[in-house]
Design an enzyme around this catalytic site. Structure first.
Site, mmCIF file in Angstrom:
data_model
loop_
_atom_site.group_PDB
_atom_site.id
_atom_site.type_symbol
_atom_site.label_atom_id
_atom_site.label_comp_id
_atom_site.label_asym_id
_atom_site.label_seq_id
_atom_site.Cartn_x
_atom_site.Cartn_y
_atom_site.Cartn_z
ATOM 1 N N LEU A 41 -7.668 55.890 43.869
ATOM 2 C CA LEU A 41 -6.523 55.814 44.768
ATOM 3 C C LEU A 41 -6.997 55.624 46.192
ATOM 4 C CD1 LEU A 41 -5.456 58.969 46.246
ATOM 5 C CD2 LEU A 41 -6.458 59.336 44.006
ATOM 6 N N CYS A 42 -6.104 55.103 47.006
ATOM 7 C CA CYS A 42 -6.345 54.978 48.447
ATOM 8 C C CYS A 42 -5.052 55.413 49.137
ATOM 9 C CB CYS A 42 -6.756 53.546 48.804
ATOM 10 S SG CYS A 42 -5.518 52.304 48.404
ATOM 11 N N GLN A 43 -4.803 54.963 50.340
ATOM 12 C CA GLN A 43 -3.608 55.386 51.063
ATOM 13 C C GLN A 43 -2.347 54.731 50.515
ATOM 14 O OE1 GLN A 43 -3.740 57.756 53.616
ATOM 15 N NE2 GLN A 43 -1.534 57.799 53.422
#
Length: 174
Positions: A65-67
């Site tokens: 995941l990222c932002q």
């Protein structure tokens, strides 16, 4: 081995089943806010073989995941290769979608904002103040936004940002 897009609800179920959650944002972003149990492993540090030999098997599941999902979507093949032979999953919408779904995050507001957000705030303030001062006080103040604009262009073209380097050594970022 496959790479699939999964929703925050699916990730929530997987995390209870001990899937490995890896947050590929910068470590400073992770320190400020992250999903409970997610490990920080910035994208630039993820290389094939970065996990110890034999630590991941075909039965393991790794969720990246990222932002917002942009970084994970653009690096899907790289992420898949980094966890081979495990199954790589990408969380749709990233941390923003996780929070929008109402799932908890660990927040440490004592941590400084990520440096790039500090750059955006500082650049915006300089442009605004320089423009207002140029209109109200003296046209000479227009030099400030005239300097900041090319600096941001240079940073975007080269990947080197002097303002970010400067802000990174400020006392609140140590």
């Amino acid at each position: 081995m496959s790479s699939d897009i999964v929703t925050p609800a699916e990730v929530h179920v997987l995390s209870e089943r001990h899937a490995m959650l890896i947050d590929i944002r910068g470590h400073d972003e992770w320190l400020r806010e992250h999903i409970y149990g997610a490990r920080s492993l910035p994208l630039e540090q993820l290389q094939p073989g970065c996990f110890s030999e034999g630590s991941l098997s075909e039965s393991d599941t790794v969720v990246f995941l990222c932002q917002s999902g942009m970084r994970t979507n653009s690096a899907t093949a790289h992420l898949r290769n980094a966890v081979h032979p495990a199954k790589a999953l990408i969380m749709q919408g990233g941390l923003n979608a996780w929070k929008a779904a109402g799932y908890p995050v660990q927040v440490d507001s004592r941590q400084p904002l990520p440096v790039m957000r500090q750059v955006q705030i500082t650049a915006g303030a300089l442009v605004l103040c320089g423009t207002v001062a140029g209109a109200v006080l003296s046209p000479a103040f227009y030099i400030i936004p005239g300097f900041v604009g090319p600096g941001l262009m240079f940073a975007g073209i080269t990947g080197w940002c002097g303002m970010a380097k400067f802000l990174a050594v400020m006392p609140w970022n140590r």
